[in-house]
Design an enzyme around this catalytic site. Structure first.
Site, mmCIF file in Angstrom:
data_model
loop_
_atom_site.group_PDB
_atom_site.id
_atom_site.type_symbol
_atom_site.label_atom_id
_atom_site.label_comp_id
_atom_site.label_asym_id
_atom_site.label_seq_id
_atom_site.Cartn_x
_atom_site.Cartn_y
_atom_site.Cartn_z
ATOM 1 N N TRP A 320 0.834 -1.213 0.000
ATOM 2 C CA TRP A 320 0.000 0.000 0.000
ATOM 3 C C TRP A 320 0.864 1.257 0.000
ATOM 4 C CZ3 TRP A 320 -1.587 3.076 4.719
ATOM 5 C CH2 TRP A 320 -0.628 2.964 5.734
ATOM 6 N N ASP A 321 2.151 1.094 0.306
ATOM 7 C CA ASP A 321 3.084 2.226 0.324
ATOM 8 C C ASP A 321 2.922 3.059 -0.947
ATOM 9 O OD1 ASP A 321 3.926 0.085 1.965
ATOM 10 O OD2 ASP A 321 6.009 0.738 1.964
ATOM 11 N N GLU A 451 0.757 -1.959 12.502
ATOM 12 C CA GLU A 451 0.984 -3.408 12.557
ATOM 13 C C GLU A 451 1.280 -3.915 13.962
ATOM 14 O OE1 GLU A 451 3.888 -4.404 9.546
ATOM 15 O OE2 GLU A 451 2.416 -4.106 7.962
ATOM 16 N N LYS A 555 2.864 1.055 15.951
ATOM 17 C CA LYS A 555 4.103 1.052 15.163
ATOM 18 C C LYS A 555 4.166 2.317 14.294
ATOM 19 C CE LYS A 555 6.364 -2.010 11.786
ATOM 20 N NZ LYS A 555 6.096 -3.071 10.803
ATOM 21 N N GLN A 556 2.970 2.792 13.899
ATOM 22 C CA GLN A 556 2.925 3.885 12.914
ATOM 23 C C GLN A 556 1.568 4.574 12.966
ATOM 24 O OE1 GLN A 556 3.021 0.204 10.435
ATOM 25 N NE2 GLN A 556 2.616 1.678 8.807
#
Ligand code: BGC
Length: 714
Positions: A320-321, A451, A555-556
């Site tokens: 998806w980046d 994640e 994580k993000q």
């Protein structure tokens, strides 16, 4: 620091670890990537990478279950095109080498690396290798070897051949690549001036031809005298996958440089970005855009690997980046490339429909979380396949492309079908439930972008994006009724999609006054940050996933990413959410800081915006994540552009109008950027007091600038 924003040299970098430098100075053109390895001492991490050229191996599970991904797809490391052997007249090889200088010129794409080479008799020569890739005909590399005496003069022999390279070592780090041992090499058409090597993968049954050609001879003797420089030019070819290479119209080294220069000159004309007030930042942002573009497949058959073509990390997979971090840059500066990236998704739509069926969803398509050929290659479904949001991310990128280009034809022929099939997936995947006395549409057992939180109900980001995806499908059904009929849409389906989109449940915590990451997010204890040793980050390398999952730790950016995209919160809510989620986010993923910076810029958290940006823009240049040696963090390269343009530059398309809000950091005197919008080339200049827009090409246009709608004259 080099006094030019578009040149990066070894002196600008803190580390001189060889595999780190191999990545930083790697060059690529969307098709092939060449790591900047030492040409006389080939390392384990050296090699050429071809976008989409992969080998398959079976994923071996201890305990298998239905529908698990079946095969690994692993990008293959191919012979190093820069490799060379240099000996003296008595066959003593100059095999000891020391890198003396290295620089990459982003004005013309030329990499220059200089080594001191020494043989066993202790005698030395200087070798400079100049390397550049053709960008238009992207099969071609031009190489020039220049040899000068240091304390050796006399006979020199040069031997240039293509050789298989080491497979590398197996590792436990999930971010690295597995090794491939199933390649066959076969040389043919070998003569004194050229050779072709055909490399075949045994299981995926692909082949690729690599060739080298030199106008004189691949093995040559020269007389090296004081004050003299020997030049040896080689042209390398890396064919298309499953197609032979041909030695027709071979360019000279100078012609390769000319082609490369023309490409980059045109590129910077459309994408220039200039930060006045901090030279090192200016250099870093140019580096990021240069490498992002180099990494990007532009043929509609390939995409952007998470590590670009700079390394084999993440096995050359597309995630998806692309849609959320990388393609925004192209949509706004080079929409043809953004279009090709969507075309790649279209090419794997059938595989994605099949995948949806495997997941028990009767209609629609589910794109693979990580893949090259369209099939799911994630062996760990909780942080892989369960990230269903990739479907809506792709739909979002299509919407962005459409808003920026108004390319109706492409939308009707390609984009619409993807948006429809992903919307159909959501409709058939989710279900209605009673929530706080209301019938709401929910998505169970999903993983959002973060994640460190897996398999939860109603992840806010996922729900918000799915809602958007279905709403967008309805808009397109209404806009292209004929095409909708062709795609089998009935009035009933249209109305159901509209109704479901309206009814999607979006978790919100009344007491905290913030969007809630998922149904159970706030019930969990907060991760014991105070007692976690610094060396235990990233957590994924030190704790069992189940331990991480039972805490509140991110994580993000997750919920905040949705906030960033939809930008419809009050400033107070933004501040509350930022404060809450920042405290539990480790930024163990390089996809995180850019979003934290961009939001902070929008809500005037100036110091935070700047500090996160500094880390984002230099992630690879300072080796922030300590794994740049495995390849560049390409999503973050795009993320740094997002931060500047959508964060500090406040750029969005809102209610059909390009909207610009000036959030320039106090540290900068001026920011100038170029972008394309609805067929115009615009230049925007921000200072601490003013925002100025010029239409460089195309017609006058209405733009909302710092809250006021203005007609910008052409
Ligand atoms: C991130 C994902 C990302 C992947 C590839 C992971 O560390 O958590 O969001 O897609 O890296 O870049």
């Amino acid at each position: 620091m080099t006094n030019n924003a578009k040149i990066i040299s070894i002196n600008d970098l803190k580390s001189n670890d060889p595999s780190y430098l191999e990545t930083i100075f790697s060059i690529a053109n969307g098709h092939l990537g060449v790591r900047a390895s030492n040409p006389v001492n080939i390392s384990d991490t050296a090699g050429t990478i071809v976008n989409g050229f992969f080998e398959i191996s079976e994923i071996v599970y201890g305990e298998k279950a239905f529908g698990y991904a079946k095969n690994n797809q692993t990008i293959v490391k191919l012979p190093d095109l820069r490799q060379i052997k240099i000996c003296d007249g008595q066959q003593n090889v100059f095999h000891r080498s020391e890198l003396k200088a290295e620089s990459l010129d982003m004005n013309n794409g030329v990499l220059v690396s200089t080594y001191k080479l020494t043989n066993d008799l202790g005698k030395s020569v200087e070798l400079t290798v100049k390397s550049a890739l053709q960008q238009a005909n992207n099969q071609v590399i031009g190489l020039r070897y220049e040899i000068k005496p240091i304390d050796y003069t006399g006979r020199i022999k040069i031997v240039k051949h293509l050789k298989a390279i080491s497979d590398g070592e197996e590792t436990d780090d999930p971010r690295k690549s597995r090794t491939v041992h199933t390649l066959t090499y076969e040389k043919h058409d070998v003569n004194s001036k050229s050779e072709i090597v055909k490399i075949t993968t045994q299981i995926s049954k692909m082949y690729l031809e690599m060739a080298i050609y030199t106008p004189a001879a691949l093995e040559q003797k020269f007389e090296l005298t004081d004050g003299k420089t020997i030049n040896f030019d080689v042209i390398g070819l890396v064919g298309e996958i499953n197609e032979p290479v041909e030695f027709t119209d071979m360019p000279t080294f100078e012609e390769v440089i000319k082609g490369s220069s023309e490409f980059w000159e045109e590129f910077w004309k459309n994408s220039e970005i200039k930060i006045t007030g901090d030279d090192s930042l200016n250099q870093a942002i140019h580096y990021n855009l240069f490498q992002l573009t180099s990494s990007t497949g532009r043929d509609g058959k390939t995409n952007i690997p998470a590590k670009g073509l700079s390394g084999t990390g993440y096995e050359g997979h597309y995630f998806w980046d692309t849609e959320m971090y990388m393609s925004p840059f192209f949509a706004y500066t080079n929409p043809q490339i953004a279009q090709k990236l969507i075309k790649y998704r279209y090419s794997i739509l059938e595989a994605s429909k099949k995948r949806a069926r495997e997941l028990g969803v009767a209609k629609g398509a589910l794109f693979a979380w990580r893949t090259i050929n369209g099939q799911e290659a994630s062996a760990y479904y909780p942080a892989g396949t369960a990230q269903y949001h990739i479907d809506a991310d792709i739909a979002y990128a299509i919407d962005r492309y459409y808003k920026v280009t108004d390319d109706k034809q492409f939308l009707e022929n390609y984009g619409f079908e993807i948006v429809l099939e992903t919307a159909r997936f959501w409709k058939n995947f989710g279900s209605f439930s009673e929530i706080h006395g209301k019938r709401k549409f929910c998505f169970f057992d999903v993983t959002g972008p973060d994640e460190y939180t897996a398999i939860v109900n109603n992840n806010y980001y996922t729900n918000r994006m799915a809602k958007f995806n279905m709403g967008f499908a309805v808009d397109l059904i209404d806009e292209f009724p004929e095409k909708a009929r062709e795609l089998g849409v009935t009035d009933q389906e249209r109305n159901e999609l509209a109704n479901i989109s309206e009814s999607v449940y979006l978790p919100y915590d009344q007491i905290k006054g913030i969007n809630q990451q998922d149904d159970s997010a706030f019930e969990k204890p907060i991760w014991p940050f105070d007692t976690t040793p610094k060396d235990n980050y990233p957590l994924l390398l030190h704790y069992h996933p189940l331990m991480i999952y039972r805490y509140q730790v991110n994580k993000q950016a997750d919920t905040l990413l949705a906030d960033f995209l939809f930008d419809d919160l009050s400033k107070e809510q933004y501040l509350r959410e930022y404060d809450y989620y920042e405290k539990i986010t480790t930024h163990d993923s390089s996809l995180s800081r850019s979003i934290f910076s961009a939001i902070a810029a929008r809500i005037d958290l100036k110091t935070k915006a700047y500090d996160y940006f500094m880390d984002t823009v230099k992630t690879d240049l300072v080796d922030l994540q300590k794994n740049t040696a495995d390849g560049l963090h390409v999503a973050n390269l795009g993320g740094s552009w997002l931060t500047v343009v959508n964060g500090f530059g406040g750029l969005q398309v809102k209610d059909g109008l390009l909207t610009i809000d000036n959030h320039l950091p106090d540290e900068w005197k001026k920011l100038t950027l170029r972008l394309q919008y609805l067929g115009r080339l615009l230049q925007i200049t921000y200072t601490n007091k003013t925002t100025q827009i010029e239409v460089l090409t195309g017609a006058s246009i209405k733009i909302r600038v710092d809250g006021t709608v203005k007609m910008i004259q052409a």
